[in-house]
Design an enzyme around this catalytic site. Structure first.
Site, PDB file in Angstrom:
ATOM      1  N   HIS A 157     -98.502 -97.587 -89.366  1.00  0.00           N
ATOM      2  CA  HIS A 157     -97.790 -97.143 -90.535  1.00  0.00           C
ATOM      3  C   HIS A 157     -96.710 -96.203 -90.274  1.00  0.00           C
ATOM      4  O   HIS A 157     -96.317 -95.452 -91.345  1.00  0.00           O
ATOM      5  CB  HIS A 157     -98.884 -96.099 -91.633  1.00  0.00           C
ATOM      6  CG  HIS A 157    -100.293 -96.868 -91.382  1.00  0.00           C
ATOM      7  ND1 HIS A 157    -100.510 -97.575 -92.410  1.00  0.00           N
ATOM      8  CD2 HIS A 157    -101.280 -96.796 -90.551  1.00  0.00           C
ATOM      9  CE1 HIS A 157    -101.902 -98.115 -92.147  1.00  0.00           C
ATOM     10  NE2 HIS A 157    -102.218 -97.610 -90.927  1.00  0.00           N
ATOM     11  N   SER A 278     -67.424 -94.893 -88.564  1.00  0.00           N
ATOM     12  CA  SER A 278     -67.369 -95.096 -89.842  1.00  0.00           C
ATOM     13  C   SER A 278     -65.816 -94.724 -90.202  1.00  0.00           C
ATOM     14  O   SER A 278     -65.182 -93.870 -89.636  1.00  0.00           O
ATOM     15  CB  SER A 278     -68.458 -94.126 -90.653  1.00  0.00           C
ATOM     16  OG  SER A 278     -67.804 -93.725 -91.770  1.00  0.00           O
ATOM     17  N   LYS A 284     -70.062 -90.374 -87.157  1.00  0.00           N
ATOM     18  CA  LYS A 284     -70.900 -91.647 -87.047  1.00  0.00           C
ATOM     19  C   LYS A 284     -70.907 -92.506 -85.954  1.00  0.00           C
ATOM     20  O   LYS A 284     -69.982 -92.883 -85.443  1.00  0.00           O
ATOM     21  CB  LYS A 284     -70.750 -92.487 -88.355  1.00  0.00           C
ATOM     22  CG  LYS A 284     -71.060 -91.663 -89.626  1.00  0.00           C
ATOM     23  CD  LYS A 284     -72.734 -91.561 -89.785  1.00  0.00           C
ATOM     24  CE  LYS A 284     -73.269 -92.779 -90.361  1.00  0.00           C
ATOM     25  NZ  LYS A 284     -73.328 -92.958 -91.835  1.00  0.00           N
ATOM     26  N   GLU A 291     -78.181-104.044 -87.084  1.00  0.00           N
ATOM     27  CA  GLU A 291     -78.394-104.125 -88.274  1.00  0.00           C
ATOM     28  C   GLU A 291     -77.965-105.665 -89.026  1.00  0.00           C
ATOM     29  O   GLU A 291     -78.625-106.102 -89.720  1.00  0.00           O
ATOM     30  CB  GLU A 291     -77.465-102.989 -89.124  1.00  0.00           C
ATOM     31  CG  GLU A 291     -77.815-101.705 -88.905  1.00  0.00           C
ATOM     32  CD  GLU A 291     -76.800-100.773 -89.648  1.00  0.00           C
ATOM     33  OE1 GLU A 291     -76.809-100.465 -90.970  1.00  0.00           O
ATOM     34  OE2 GLU A 291     -75.843-100.362 -88.922  1.00  0.00           O
TER      35      GLU A 291
END
Ligand code: ARG
Length: 461
Positions: A157, A278, A284, A291
């Site tokens: 979970h 970024s 970043k 992704e």
């Protein structure tokens, strides 16, 4: 102008819009090398069976080799009016060797030709995917061996559940990928049959030798039924579904990588070469590769659904709808190949942050289940009772802001008098991990053995 190859009974040229809709050359040019291989085998079979002369076969085969060279040298011009790769090649062959080229299409049709080409493409790509999967398995096994005793939290979970070793976690993907690989391997048995010689759909009255052309192309045997041979696309559906399952599996690992590199987890680091910056936020380092792999699963599943829907309710035998099998197939294969390659790089380059993983494993009361087991084994009480006792111990630890393995015997005795100092001494984080020696369990000794087993099995691949 009517189509050069089939325009005999047509007095008017094809509507230009229909030509755009109908033509497949913009993508099926990728079948060129297989198409030429298939045509050469067909010509050789026609000669062997006495349907064309040996000299004609030589002319045709040499002509086809010149076309192949033009394609390889980037000199071959694709013509939309000739619809597809089969007619583009045949038309160029006619320009090079003259009317004898017209004999090549004896006892065959584009219907058996296109599925034979596609099967050869599928076989080559399937073998390539198997190799890429094995590459990933190898690198994962090496990382697993390097991290056979690196402790991290295991989750259910997405809540910390029990401590595990990173090696064990990585080896779970080796197992998963192995089943992906076996699915592809198994599909080869069904891909390895040749449709060539089924002709348009009914077979032919020429004395052809399908065994011979099948063998020349490396197939195990010819397909048994000419109708099935030209109308079935289940072999593409099978490859697409194997690819879709693989892409879903990769997306799960990609998701874990994304979680692990986040500031909140901070379990692994990826090098600059595998992350991106970024344009606005200078701090970043984004895991774009992971992704994109995660999202590509959507695209591959889309390819599978596209073809399933195209096939649904389609009557036998050949229908032009079947031409729509190619773009989803090519796209899915290209996508998964690139995903597997990038995944290899990410696994090779990821550096675990061992301190941080250990700290997280200790944080979430992850040894609660093991304490319950220790109570069961030493106090002769049912697991359900022990579960309750440990529940109270966890509440106590929570209230006092302490990790479980730092509680002392006095703390335990506040909850249950039967818990002795000997028992408390058994509650050590390291010991708990090392004791998970059940078959398939997370103990470092198990993981080391399994990682070595995999590396040995994958060695000469
Ligand atoms: N380009 C076609 C395809 O991919 C080749 C077969 C065409 N056959 C036909 N009867 N029109 O399916």
């Amino acid at each position: 102008m009517t189509n050069k190859m089939w325009g005999g009974r047509f007095s008017k040229a094809t509507n230009e819009l229909l030509e755009d809709l109908n033509a497949s050359i913009s993508y099926d040019y990728r079948l060129a090398k297989y198409d030429i291989e298939v045509s050469i085998a067909h010509a050789m079979m026609l000669a062997k069976s006495g349907i064309i002369k040996n000299e004609e076969c030589d002319l045709i085969a040499n002509g086809l080799k010149s076309v192949k060279k033009e394609i390889d040298d980037g000199k071959f011009e694709l013509n939309k009016q000739l619809e597809d790769i089969h007619m583009n090649i045949e038309s160029r062959l006619t320009e090079i060797i003259g009317p004898v080229a017209g004999k090549l299409h004896t006892a065959r049709s584009r219907n058996d030709q296109v599925v034979t080409d596609t099967r050869l493409f599928l076989i080559e790509k399937t073998n390539n995917l198997i190799a890429l999967i094995e590459e990933n398995q190898k690198i994962l096994s090496q990382q697993a061996l390097d991290n056979f005793d690196t402790i991290m939290p295991g989750y259910t979970h997405l809540q910390v559940a029990q401590p595990i070793t990173l090696g064990h976690h990585l080896l779970s993907y080796v197992e998963l990928l192995n089943r992906d690989k076996l699915r592809f391997k198994d599909s080869l048995k069904r891909l390895n049959e040749s449709p060539l010689g089924a002709a348009a759909m009914a077979g032919t009255s020429y004395p052809i030798d399908r065994e011979y052309s099948a063998k020349l192309l490396g197939f195990d045997r010819p397909m048994s039924n000419s109708i099935d041979a030209v109308s079935s696309r289940d072999m593409i559906l099978e490859t697409l579904s194997n690819t879709a399952i693989l892409s879903v599996n990769l997306s799960r690992f990609a998701e874990e990588i994304i979680l692990w590199v986040s500031t909140e987890f901070n379990f692994i680091k990826l090098p600059d070469s595998l992350t991106t910056g970024s344009s606005i936020m200078p701090q970043k380092r984004n895991p774009d590769g992971a992704e994109i792999i995660r999202s590509k699963a959507g695209r591959v599943i889309g390819s599978l659904s596209t073809l399933l829907v195209v096939m649904k309710g389609l009557p036998l035998t050949y229908n032009k709808d079947l031409q729509e099998d190619k773009e989803p197939l090519f796209d899915a294969i290209d996508t998964i190949e690139l995903s597997l390659q990038v995944m290899c790089q990410m696994i090779t380059e990821m550096k675990p942050n061992k301190d941080r993983m250990l700290k997280s494993a200790k944080n979430g009361y992850s040894i609660a289940t093991d304490i319950a087991d220790i109570l069961v084994q030493n106090l002769d009480i049912p697991f359900r009772d022990s579960h309750k006792i440990v529940g109270s111990i966890v509440s106590f630890a929570e209230e006092n802001n302490k990790p479980l393995d730092e509680l002392v015997v006095e703390d335990y005795q506040k909850i249950d008098k039967r818990i002795t100092i000997e028992l408390v001494n058994k509650i050590s984080f390291d010991r708990i991990i090392h004791n998970k020696t059940s078959q398939g369990g997370t103990a470092p000794s198990n993981v080391k053995k399994e990682a070595k087993k995999w590396l040995k099995a994958l060695k000469n691949r």
